[in-house]
Structures are given as structure tokens and as C-alpha cells.
Design an enzyme around this catalytic site. Sequence first.
Site, PDB file in Angstrom:
ATOM      1  N   ARG A 247      -6.326  -3.082   2.441  1.00 11.86           N
ATOM      2  CA  ARG A 247      -5.544  -2.807   3.684  1.00 11.86           C
ATOM      3  C   ARG A 247      -4.063  -2.689   3.381  1.00 11.86           C
ATOM      4  O   ARG A 247      -3.540  -3.518   2.871  1.00 11.86           O
ATOM      5  CB  ARG A 247      -5.694  -3.798   4.860  1.00 11.86           C
ATOM      6  CG  ARG A 247      -5.009  -3.173   5.996  1.00 11.86           C
ATOM      7  CD  ARG A 247      -4.878  -4.437   7.021  1.00 11.86           C
ATOM      8  NE  ARG A 247      -6.052  -4.812   7.660  1.00 11.86           N
ATOM      9  CZ  ARG A 247      -6.526  -6.273   8.074  1.00 11.86           C
ATOM     10  NH1 ARG A 247      -5.666  -6.820   8.169  1.00 11.86           N
ATOM     11  NH2 ARG A 247      -7.815  -6.226   8.620  1.00 11.86           N
TER      12      ARG A 247
ATOM     13  N   LYS B 147       2.766  -1.555   6.294  1.00 12.95           N
ATOM     14  CA  LYS B 147       4.033  -1.287   5.829  1.00 12.95           C
ATOM     15  C   LYS B 147       4.714  -2.910   5.670  1.00 12.95           C
ATOM     16  O   LYS B 147       5.589  -3.168   4.844  1.00 12.95           O
ATOM     17  CB  LYS B 147       4.666  -0.622   6.897  1.00 12.95           C
ATOM     18  CG  LYS B 147       4.463   1.001   6.868  1.00 12.95           C
ATOM     19  CD  LYS B 147       5.543   1.527   7.823  1.00 12.95           C
ATOM     20  CE  LYS B 147       4.948   2.991   8.020  1.00 12.95           C
ATOM     21  NZ  LYS B 147       5.781   4.065   8.685  1.00 12.95           N
ATOM     22  N   GLY B 148       4.186  -3.735   6.670  1.00  8.60           N
ATOM     23  CA  GLY B 148       4.750  -5.297   6.383  1.00  8.60           C
ATOM     24  C   GLY B 148       5.368  -5.484   7.600  1.00  8.60           C
ATOM     25  O   GLY B 148       6.221  -4.777   7.950  1.00  8.60           O
TER      26      GLY B 148
ATOM     27  N   ARG C 123       5.156  -7.655  15.637  1.00  8.53           N
ATOM     28  CA  ARG C 123       4.756  -6.360  15.954  1.00  8.53           C
ATOM     29  C   ARG C 123       6.038  -5.543  16.445  1.00  8.53           C
ATOM     30  O   ARG C 123       6.545  -4.344  16.295  1.00  8.53           O
ATOM     31  CB  ARG C 123       3.837  -6.140  17.057  1.00  8.53           C
ATOM     32  CG  ARG C 123       2.340  -6.961  16.677  1.00  8.53           C
ATOM     33  CD  ARG C 123       1.575  -5.955  15.558  1.00  8.53           C
ATOM     34  NE  ARG C 123       2.161  -6.109  14.363  1.00  8.53           N
ATOM     35  CZ  ARG C 123       1.860  -7.038  13.472  1.00  8.53           C
ATOM     36  NH1 ARG C 123       1.386  -8.134  13.652  1.00  8.53           N
ATOM     37  NH2 ARG C 123       2.591  -7.181  12.402  1.00  8.53           N
TER      38      ARG C 123
ATOM     39  N   THR D 250      -1.760   2.262   9.735  1.00  8.26           N
ATOM     40  CA  THR D 250      -0.704   2.843   9.884  1.00  8.26           C
ATOM     41  C   THR D 250      -0.729   3.620  11.304  1.00  8.26           C
ATOM     42  O   THR D 250      -1.726   4.014  11.548  1.00  8.26           O
ATOM     43  CB  THR D 250      -0.110   4.014   9.004  1.00  8.26           C
ATOM     44  OG1 THR D 250       1.151   4.535   9.381  1.00  8.26           O
ATOM     45  CG2 THR D 250      -1.237   4.997   8.784  1.00  8.26           C
TER      46      THR D 250
ATOM     47  N   ASP E 178      -5.453 -11.755   5.180  1.00  7.25           N
ATOM     48  CA  ASP E 178      -4.177 -11.021   5.726  1.00  7.25           C
ATOM     49  C   ASP E 178      -3.081 -11.628   4.926  1.00  7.25           C
ATOM     50  O   ASP E 178      -2.911 -12.771   4.670  1.00  7.25           O
ATOM     51  CB  ASP E 178      -3.980 -11.489   7.079  1.00  7.25           C
ATOM     52  CG  ASP E 178      -3.780 -10.204   8.060  1.00  7.25           C
ATOM     53  OD1 ASP E 178      -3.079  -9.338   7.393  1.00  7.25           O
ATOM     54  OD2 ASP E 178      -3.804 -10.248   9.253  1.00  7.25           O
TER      55      ASP E 178
ATOM     56  N   LYS F 242      -6.070 -15.459   7.959  1.00  7.21           N
ATOM     57  CA  LYS F 242      -4.659 -15.859   7.405  1.00  7.21           C
ATOM     58  C   LYS F 242      -4.895 -17.125   6.710  1.00  7.21           C
ATOM     59  O   LYS F 242      -5.290 -18.132   7.301  1.00  7.21           O
ATOM     60  CB  LYS F 242      -3.577 -16.022   8.519  1.00  7.21           C
ATOM     61  CG  LYS F 242      -3.216 -14.712   8.981  1.00  7.21           C
ATOM     62  CD  LYS F 242      -2.138 -14.831  10.079  1.00  7.21           C
ATOM     63  CE  LYS F 242      -1.423 -13.555  10.339  1.00  7.21           C
ATOM     64  NZ  LYS F 242      -2.411 -12.731  11.059  1.00  7.21           N
TER      65      LYS F 242
END
Length: 293
Positions: free
Chosen positions: A171, A174-175, A274, A211, A123, A89
Site C-alpha cells: 500500500r 503519502k504519509g 487525517r 490516494t 500499517d 498497526k
Amino acid sequence: MLRQALLAVSKSRRAERVITTSPLTADVVRRYVADDIGAAVDRLSRKGLRVSADHLGEEVTGRSQVENTVTAYLSLLRMLPPGADVSVKLTALGLRLSEELAFDNAAAICRAAAARDVTVTLDAEEHDTIARLHAVHAALRKDHPDVGVVVQAYLPDSLDRCEQLGDARVRLCKGAYTAPGAYTSTADIDRSFVRCLKVLMAGAGHPMVATHDPRIVRIASTLAVLDGRDPTGFEYQMLYGVRPDEQTRLAALGFTVRVYVPYGADWYPYLMRRLAERPRNLAFFLRSLLSRG
């Protein structure tokens, strides 16, 4: 509304104190966050799975924190096998302090990773960092063409991004954040994901399909066949601790399956995102806590 609430909780210091200090939390967190990254990588590798390791930590506020993060990644690279990947990140590398600082640190990690035959993936984070993310990615690719980047399908410009990245490692996920004007319904995000996936599969790059959705897994394998890709011409990516049986099943079929393995003490924002990404996971999380009470 639940998703928005969970994302808000992910930024709450008070909620973080309550959850991270609970004696009931540790066993649940261990399912989704590796407590021993070396052991986790070894265990997954023995199952025929590849890894993308992520040293958790973001939104740093000082250069000493940035230096600690870079040191952690350099140490991590020494324990990863060839063919592994690290997820980075840019805010953890100082993006909010200086784009140049983040670039320099990312380049240092890329150089060390190349020496170990390990790839680096940048990321995606909050929407206000996305333009700088792609600027740093484009600059890095001049010397490190294999550096990957994440595109989030919930953003309305995701299709344009994928068209611009047709020859890159991408990569697609969905987010797990929020953004003005972003898609919010599951159906809209799924449609955006599939549109992006079609572009990436037809391109010259390396699609990384992040996914757990069985329908999208099937769509990806079908598109690969239609676009003449063999099972190693793209990869599935799934989260550590989520659908492990499906991970090994796909690997046994000859697909490349990479497991995103987060580790480190700063796990709270990651875990809350998550849960926000799939709010029904919240029920599992709560049941797990209660069952250990």
C-alpha cells in the site's frame, strides 16, 4: 507549519480531552470513523467496494492492552467477507514492548485471516518503527506471503523500499507523520509517490494505490495499461468518508477499490493525522462543527 501543528495536537492529551468530549464532535467523527463496523462493511460491499478494516488503537503500554487488541481483531475477522483486508498497526500489537511479541500477535492474526480468506496489511507508523515494521513483514511473509505492508512516500528511502518489495502487496500512501529528513513539500511528496508507483506497477507484486488525488489516480491507471496490468491487477484505496462518489465511480469502471474503514473508540489520533495529511480538511471539520452548533 499547519501540518506540524496538527500532528503535535494529535499527541496532546489536553486537546484530546477537549475535542473528544465536545457534544459537537460525534456527528463529524461518524463521517470518517465507522460507529458500526459490520453495518459499514455491508453497506460498502453492496456498492461493489472492498474494505480494509482497522481497529483503532496504537502505542499501547501494557500487555493487557495488546491482548485486547488481538481479541478485537479476531472478533473482527469473523464478521468480514472473503476478499476483505484488515489493517494492523504493530505498536497496537506490542511492538514497543517487544518485536517478538508483535510478530507473534501479527502471525496469529494472519493465521485467523487466512482461514477466512481475508488478507492482512501492516500499517506504517512513526519513523522510528519503520525498520522493525519491515523486519516483521519480511519474517511474516515466509509463512504468509500475502501479508501486505505500507510504504510512505514522504520518507526519502521509500523508493528503495518499493524496489525491495517488488513481489509483495504494497500500500503506497503519502504519509501522515513526521520524520527527520523527510519530504515536506507537496510537490516533493507527489514526485516521490509517482517514482514509487512506477516501480510497483512494473513489479510482480500487487500495488495498492492509496490516494484521493485525481492526478495520481489518472497516472496509476495509465501506468497499469503501460505495464500490462488489467483493472484487477492493482487496486485503489481511499479513506472511509472521503470522496465516496469517486470510489463508486472507479468501481463501476471495473477497478478494484478498497475503502479503509477505521472503527473503535480511540479515534482521536487517527482523525488529527487525517487533518494534518490534508490541512484544508480542517476547514471542513470546523465548518461541520459550527453547522451543528
